[in-house]
Design a protein around this motif. Sequence first.
Motif, short mmCIF file in Angstrom:
data_model
loop_
_atom_site.label_atom_id
_atom_site.label_comp_id
_atom_site.label_asym_id
_atom_site.label_seq_id
_atom_site.Cartn_x
_atom_site.Cartn_y
_atom_site.Cartn_z
N SER A 1 -4.03 8.58 -1.04
CA SER A 1 -4.79 8.33 -2.27
C SER A 1 -5.81 9.43 -2.52
O SER A 1 -5.99 9.87 -3.67
CB SER A 1 -5.47 6.96 -2.22
OG SER A 1 -6.48 6.91 -1.23
N HIS B 1 -10.67 0.68 4.64
CA HIS B 1 -9.62 1.13 5.57
C HIS B 1 -10.22 1.98 6.69
O HIS B 1 -9.83 1.85 7.86
CB HIS B 1 -8.55 1.91 4.82
CG HIS B 1 -7.67 1.06 3.96
ND1 HIS B 1 -6.82 0.12 4.48
CD2 HIS B 1 -7.52 0.99 2.62
CE1 HIS B 1 -6.16 -0.48 3.51
NE2 HIS B 1 -6.58 0.03 2.37
N CYS C 1 1.59 4.53 -2.74
CA CYS C 1 1.61 5.95 -2.37
C CYS C 1 2.88 6.62 -2.88
O CYS C 1 2.84 7.75 -3.39
CB CYS C 1 1.52 6.09 -0.85
SG CYS C 1 -0.02 5.52 -0.10
N ASP D 1 -5.74 -2.40 -3.44
CA ASP D 1 -5.13 -2.59 -2.12
C ASP D 1 -6.03 -2.06 -1.00
O ASP D 1 -5.56 -1.57 0.03
CB ASP D 1 -3.74 -1.93 -2.05
CG ASP D 1 -2.66 -2.85 -2.59
OD1 ASP D 1 -2.99 -3.96 -3.04
OD2 ASP D 1 -1.48 -2.47 -2.58
N SER E 1 -0.40 1.98 7.76
CA SER E 1 -0.49 1.91 6.29
C SER E 1 -1.92 2.18 5.82
O SER E 1 -2.12 2.76 4.75
CB SER E 1 -0.01 0.55 5.79
OG SER E 1 -0.86 -0.50 6.19
N LYS F 1 -2.69 5.08 3.28
CA LYS F 1 -3.33 4.76 2.00
C LYS F 1 -4.54 5.65 1.77
O LYS F 1 -4.73 6.20 0.67
CB LYS F 1 -3.73 3.28 2.01
CG LYS F 1 -4.68 2.81 0.90
CD LYS F 1 -4.15 3.01 -0.49
CE LYS F 1 -4.89 2.17 -1.53
NZ LYS F 1 -6.30 2.49 -1.71
N ARG G 1 0.84 -1.21 0.00
CA ARG G 1 0.00 0.00 0.00
C ARG G 1 0.87 1.25 0.00
O ARG G 1 0.61 2.22 -0.71
CB ARG G 1 -0.90 0.02 1.24
CG ARG G 1 -1.96 -1.05 1.29
CD ARG G 1 -2.69 -0.97 2.63
NE ARG G 1 -3.51 -2.15 2.84
CZ ARG G 1 -3.55 -2.86 3.95
NH1 ARG G 1 -2.80 -2.49 4.99
NH2 ARG G 1 -4.31 -3.92 4.06
#
Length: 403
Positions: free
Chosen positions: A333, A378, A256, A372, A325, A329, A252
């Motif tokens: 993102s 997340h 990035c 991912d 992470s 992420k 992940r």
Amino acid sequence: MSQNDLEHGRAIAERVERFVRDVVISYEKDPRATSHGPTDELVAELRGLAREAGLLTPHIDADGSHLSQRATALVLQASGLSPLGPVALNVMAPDEGNMYLLGQVASAAQKRHFLNPLVRGETRSAFFMTEPAEDGGAGADPSMLKTVAVQDGDRWIINGRKAFITGAVGAAVGIVMARTDSGDGKVAATMFLIDLPDPAVRIERVMETIDSSMPGGHSVVVLDNLAVASDQILGAPHEGFRYAQVRLSPARLSHCMRWLGACRRAHEIASAYAIRRHAFGKPLIDHEGVGFMLADNMIALKQAELMIDWCAGVLDTGALGTTESSMTKVAVSEALFGVADRCVQVMGGTGVSGDTVVEQIFREVRAFRIYDGPSEVHRWSLAKAVKRQALSQNLAIKSAYRS
């Protein structure tokens, strides 16, 4: 991590940036860069140039040691200045993540057979985990695995369907994740290493997707009585879910890193356009509506850089870094999508055309918010962490009052 390691990474990153700007960018209009990713011919040509420059797989040193995550971040950001950069340098997904996983888990024999050719840039790989939604299979929730591996003497027979398998077309190495029976009644999974092509691994179709930077595109794949020897189990049987986290946390972060480089390039192009292009008697950049968008890009790019460096530092301590992470992420993102979107807006009609790479970067970064793990998954995971922490703190407070 030592300061020497960081300086070593910075020196490599400077060389990578020069190579990408001077060599790789000129290939962005090459007809071999197709809607399903660069062809194997183009990949081989670009990697040959990187090899000549001494920059192939630059995050792994000649002795096999891996740069720290913080140093790797500098290198991968530089590679990402072109969508073809990670491909040329052999730091592209899924290969980069697969190399990391093999380096952490594979046996010595498995490393010789599967990992070493990947590091040398001679082969490509695919990670077979995600399954079709219409089958009710695994997506963001890997525990929903429908693909099954059944032991048959000294081999395993695997059956199932996989979807969105990046790079399956043309891959020589596969990592297959399948449901296995651990004997304790719990859902378990095992990872298997396979040589490709194999007649039992059939490409059903190559999907049409919004992104186009990864060799082989994304495929739906059928595994039909695939026989795999027991010595090709990656790590220990029934530990697939744990190994998936070993791979996914740094993977992940690698995404990035690469897309930060891409969005820096988009910002450069949009800024240059805003200086050249005039409207209503002055350059676009002198209009607040445009200038402020570019100012917001500066802020977002720096925030993304700092978030990546923070998460990389956590991983360098040896921690699994799942929470960190996930946070990175989501934040990176979404911030980078905002950067790419503003670049398109600043450039108007040119921004939505293929005249510059900005349009492709916008498409690629939009897809980044999904693979991912989509942002929503997340956030859900982070919300559960918040709940655990709040409950723990509440219990501690109550205990303090009782004492």
